[in-house]
Design a protein around this motif. Sequence first.
Motif, short mmCIF file in Angstrom:
data_model
loop_
_atom_site.label_atom_id
_atom_site.label_comp_id
_atom_site.label_asym_id
_atom_site.label_seq_id
_atom_site.Cartn_x
_atom_site.Cartn_y
_atom_site.Cartn_z
N VAL B 54 1.02 -1.01 -0.02
CA VAL B 54 0.01 0.00 -0.03
C VAL B 54 0.93 1.31 0.09
CG1 VAL B 54 -1.60 1.24 1.40
CG2 VAL B 54 -1.99 -1.04 1.20
N ASP B 55 1.96 1.14 0.83
CA ASP B 55 2.95 2.43 1.04
C ASP B 55 3.44 2.61 -0.50
OD1 ASP B 55 2.18 2.82 3.69
OD2 ASP B 55 3.93 1.77 4.32
N VAL B 56 4.03 1.48 -1.10
CA VAL B 56 4.63 1.59 -2.54
C VAL B 56 3.57 2.34 -3.51
CG1 VAL B 56 5.38 0.30 -4.49
CG2 VAL B 56 6.11 -0.05 -2.12
N PHE B 57 2.24 1.98 -3.56
CA PHE B 57 1.13 2.47 -4.15
C PHE B 57 1.07 4.10 -3.94
CE2 PHE B 57 -3.10 3.23 -5.67
CZ PHE B 57 -2.75 3.04 -7.05
N VAL B 58 0.96 4.33 -2.62
CA VAL B 58 0.52 5.58 -2.42
C VAL B 58 1.70 6.70 -2.72
CG1 VAL B 58 0.65 7.07 -0.24
CG2 VAL B 58 -0.97 5.18 -0.26
N ARG B 73 -3.75 9.29 0.13
CA ARG B 73 -4.29 8.05 1.16
C ARG B 73 -5.77 8.42 1.04
NH1 ARG B 73 -0.93 5.81 5.75
NH2 ARG B 73 -3.22 5.40 6.52
N ARG B 74 -6.29 9.59 0.66
CA ARG B 74 -7.64 9.95 0.79
C ARG B 74 -8.28 9.24 -0.33
NH1 ARG B 74 -11.22 13.91 2.11
NH2 ARG B 74 -9.81 15.21 3.03
N LEU B 75 -7.54 8.80 -1.50
CA LEU B 75 -7.80 7.90 -2.65
C LEU B 75 -8.23 6.72 -2.13
CD1 LEU B 75 -5.95 9.59 -5.51
CD2 LEU B 75 -8.28 10.32 -4.93
N LEU B 76 -7.37 6.07 -1.33
CA LEU B 76 -7.57 4.68 -0.90
C LEU B 76 -8.90 4.45 0.24
CD1 LEU B 76 -4.00 3.46 -0.34
CD2 LEU B 76 -5.14 3.99 -2.16
N TYR B 77 -9.27 5.39 0.58
CA TYR B 77 -10.36 5.68 1.75
C TYR B 77 -11.76 5.74 1.37
CZ TYR B 77 -7.12 4.54 5.40
OH TYR B 77 -6.08 4.05 6.11
N GLU B 78 -11.85 6.60 0.27
CA GLU B 78 -13.01 7.18 -0.29
C GLU B 78 -13.60 6.15 -1.54
OE1 GLU B 78 -12.95 12.02 -0.02
OE2 GLU B 78 -12.05 11.17 -1.80
N ALA B 82 -15.66 4.39 -10.84
CA ALA B 82 -16.13 2.95 -11.23
C ALA B 82 -15.11 2.37 -11.94
CB ALA B 82 -17.63 2.86 -11.62
N ARG B 83 -14.41 2.92 -12.75
CA ARG B 83 -13.37 2.27 -13.70
C ARG B 83 -12.24 1.67 -13.27
NH1 ARG B 83 -13.58 3.25 -19.17
NH2 ARG B 83 -14.74 5.41 -18.75
N GLY B 84 -11.97 2.37 -11.95
CA GLY B 84 -10.79 1.75 -11.08
C GLY B 84 -9.62 2.85 -10.88
N LEU B 85 -8.58 2.36 -10.23
CA LEU B 85 -7.43 3.17 -9.89
C LEU B 85 -6.20 2.87 -10.48
CD1 LEU B 85 -7.63 5.78 -7.59
CD2 LEU B 85 -6.91 3.79 -5.99
N ILE B 86 -6.09 1.56 -10.89
CA ILE B 86 -4.69 0.93 -11.22
C ILE B 86 -4.79 0.75 -12.60
CG2 ILE B 86 -4.13 0.26 -9.00
CD1 ILE B 86 -4.86 -2.63 -9.87
N ASN B 87 -5.86 1.07 -13.40
CA ASN B 87 -5.88 1.03 -14.81
C ASN B 87 -4.77 1.30 -15.63
OD1 ASN B 87 -8.27 1.92 -13.35
ND2 ASN B 87 -9.50 1.30 -15.25
N ASP B 88 -4.06 2.37 -15.10
CA ASP B 88 -2.81 2.57 -15.87
C ASP B 88 -1.73 1.46 -15.58
OD1 ASP B 88 -2.44 3.38 -13.15
OD2 ASP B 88 -1.19 5.09 -13.67
N LEU B 89 -1.52 1.26 -14.70
CA LEU B 89 -0.48 0.06 -14.22
C LEU B 89 -1.15 -1.33 -14.97
CD1 LEU B 89 -0.02 0.28 -10.34
CD2 LEU B 89 1.56 1.28 -12.26
N VAL B 90 -2.16 -1.55 -15.04
CA VAL B 90 -2.77 -2.67 -15.90
C VAL B 90 -2.37 -2.61 -17.33
CG1 VAL B 90 -4.52 -4.28 -16.41
CG2 VAL B 90 -4.06 -3.57 -13.74
N ALA B 91 -2.75 -1.53 -17.84
CA ALA B 91 -2.79 -1.20 -19.18
C ALA B 91 -1.01 -1.36 -19.85
CB ALA B 91 -3.52 0.20 -19.84
N ALA B 92 -0.37 -0.87 -18.82
CA ALA B 92 0.98 -0.97 -19.15
C ALA B 92 1.62 -2.25 -19.03
CB ALA B 92 1.77 0.07 -18.02
N GLN B 302 -7.24 -2.29 -4.31
CA GLN B 302 -6.47 -1.90 -5.48
C GLN B 302 -4.85 -1.56 -5.13
OE1 GLN B 302 -8.82 0.07 -8.88
NE2 GLN B 302 -10.23 0.08 -7.48
N ALA B 303 -4.99 -0.95 -4.18
CA ALA B 303 -3.62 -0.31 -3.82
C ALA B 303 -2.75 -1.42 -3.37
CB ALA B 303 -3.68 0.65 -2.50
#
Lengths: 437, 437
Positions: B54-58, B73-78, B82-92, B302-303
């Motif tokens: 999680v820290d690495v992702f933050v 950190r707010r992005l992990l709690y809120e 709907a599409r997601g938070l790690i889409n760029d990592l997955v696409a890469a 996701q983090a």
Amino acid sequence: MLAPGSLHDSLQDPLLGSIGFLNEVMSRFPDAISFAPGAPHLADLLDTDATRSVDVFVEHLRRTRGLDLHGARRLLYEYGPARGLINDLVAAALRTDHGVDVPPEAVVITVGAQEAMLLTLRALFRDAADVLVVAEPCFVGITGAARLLDIEVVAVPDTDNGPDLDALDAVCARLAARGRRVRAMYVAPDYANPSGTEMDRASRRRLLGTAEREDFLLLEDNAYGFTKSVASGHPPALKAMDGGDRVVQIGTFAKLCFPGARVGYVVADQPVRTADGRIRLLADELAALKSMVTVNTSPLCQAVIGGMLLEHGGSFAELARERGAFYQGNLTLLLEALERHLCPDGRAPQGVSWNRPSGGFFVRMRLPVTVDEALLEVSASRYGVLWTPMSQFYRGPGGDRELRLSCSYLDPEGIDEGAARLAAFLRDIGAHQARTA
Amino acid sequence: MLAPGSLHDSLQDPLLGSIGFLNEVMSRFPDAISFAPGAPHLADLLDTDATRSVDVFVEHLRRTRGLDLHGARRLLYEYGPARGLINDLVAAALRTDHGVDVPPEAVVITVGAQEAMLLTLRALFRDAADVLVVAEPCFVGITGAARLLDIEVVAVPDTDNGPDLDALDAVCARLAARGRRVRAMYVAPDYANPSGTEMDRASRRRLLGTAEREDFLLLEDNAYGFTKSVASGHPPALKAMDGGDRVVQIGTFAKLCFPGARVGYVVADQPVRTADGRIRLLADELAALKSMVTVNTSPLCQAVIGGMLLEHGGSFAELARERGAFYQGNLTLLLEALERHLCPDGRAPQGVSWNRPSGGFFVRMRLPVTVDEALLEVSASRYGVLWTPMSQFYRGPGGDRELRLSCSYLDPEGIDEGAARLAAFLRDIGAHQARTA
């Protein structure tokens, strides 16, 4: 080019379009004070160590299940039971804090309240004769789930005391005459989203009576119940009242803890007779369906929530104490600030009125003019204040002279300034309407 | 007593009953060696610190989005998109490791592969004329999602080289004659669950050609692709081949990382023309539908996954290296042990045969007798070895002389002993069958 699926037209509907517009306006006016988001306030959580909560829950697992450290941690990493991992904690808290006495196996832990709604609708609705009743303006989660499942929705008006129960009687009679029937009604008796409405005890009793007489179930959304001030004599949850066996209660930790965990639950202790004559609980059906939707709710997230609950003595009320008081404070501030800025001489501007909920996140405000995207644009660009057009919470026409204010996401200092800006906007509103018409 | 919903009958079907029986047998014979669970092996993860990921992702969020610590950190709690938070990592990673070149917005992060299947079916299927084709024996997740959505499923046999493509041609012709059509076909070309089948390159080409000719989409489940040995010349994913624009690829981190995160994804870069004439991606439709099912995938989960990916240079292949090698090792051990224990004289017992997949978790074994719960009971109680009757992976009759062996959940030492027990059981099998008949 793909031909779209059968939901395609409805995905283009104004509701989703408007939410997109709202987000877009918010991003264009980052300095505007926004009464739009109904999301919880998380400032106090941002330094929280979720790891500590997980550790607390792992200790609980070791103690209650006789596991070693690896055995307990394994439960957080693996697939888990579709029904959930923290059902015992939730059932105990429901009993202590809500007076809802069900066994752990009557609870299913879900990916937020949204999945609970989808599963419950899918389990209950049998064929095209079954209809879901809602009160409008209505939370979009339930109408969205119904739309995904092609379930017909009929709305009654949301009055200042909850769903219009005379209108509900009329709907039941009208449907019966057409060979249809109400299978379930969605209701949020404690500070509905978006209206902020609270149902009084007599209305709750009457609604339970109607459900009994007409043989339908109530889907009680309890998302905002935790903001009730503890000392006051609020009516109990529908699920805790006589006739509560007609109630499927849906809850979420999104507001009580944080939304990013995506943990909710559904209480479904109704007996169901299976095709082969056995009796099981509606919760068993929901768990079986859940295995086809998300398999199981992340046990890691359940551990965070379970740990937070354990750190508060396993009590919803203890867990809610600080945050409930925060939201109560924000709501009081908002209502006072509206009074002060909008009625400096004791009278509101012509045609402007609003309700005064005793809890929850939301205030419903009525204006004398059409509330649309153009008006929101004016409010944002010239007055620096944002809100949600109430028409977003209607499936068809409706709510075009109303807006929703949310007090949940703002800091107290923002609320007063936001109300002042809103007052300035509302004083000028007749002029704007004339100009944009 | 509640009348059940319309899915009720199918919830009573043998499939779910058998899984219950299997769990029950496993709990009664805890010392049996079990080739039944298809779950990943997690021993190396139990001391892992998810907090570090999680820290690495933050840190990644801070760097790539210019946020401070609280903002990230707010992005992990809120609530999140709907599409997601790690889409760029997955696409890469898809681009680097799978040769699948799509923009991040063509990816939707889902609550496991299961939600991806449900969303994709709901988005694509238009009316009762649309049919889903699968190869049987078939992963129960896809047939479950279809059942929840009342989508008709037609099966072709799964051969040793994947779906029977002649049978598929016949199905297309037969459906067309009845005014129906194949809308999509589910396929797992890289080591299917439960059969372990891998499709060769020519079959993949032919399948893509059939999809083009018959105008349907392929839903490619890539759950086990990561177990391919890197050096060997395996065919590419369907999504990475010519004609891959007909492919919706579904992936999961359940096996690559761990199931408890409940994080999967779907790649849906197909353009869709909306009712008002605009073009958008199928992924946009899926994200809109997702908001009605689970709102968004837990950003905290996701983090964890995003951090694990970043800790491995953002590469699926790097992330998969150790675990892929572990499963390759287990599978090789299993196949060698079966050979050694079952064919001491170079010949398998009369009527017993099995496939030899080069990857994945599963081996498909054929027996000369009926494989049912009674036989499983004998295997567990007298020989201390468990497996899955293949009939669980058929919706109707079928698979009654087959079983599935999984190598994923066992330690290497258990595999050899388990194969020895299985051999003892299979040598006696004719006698048991006679006795139980």
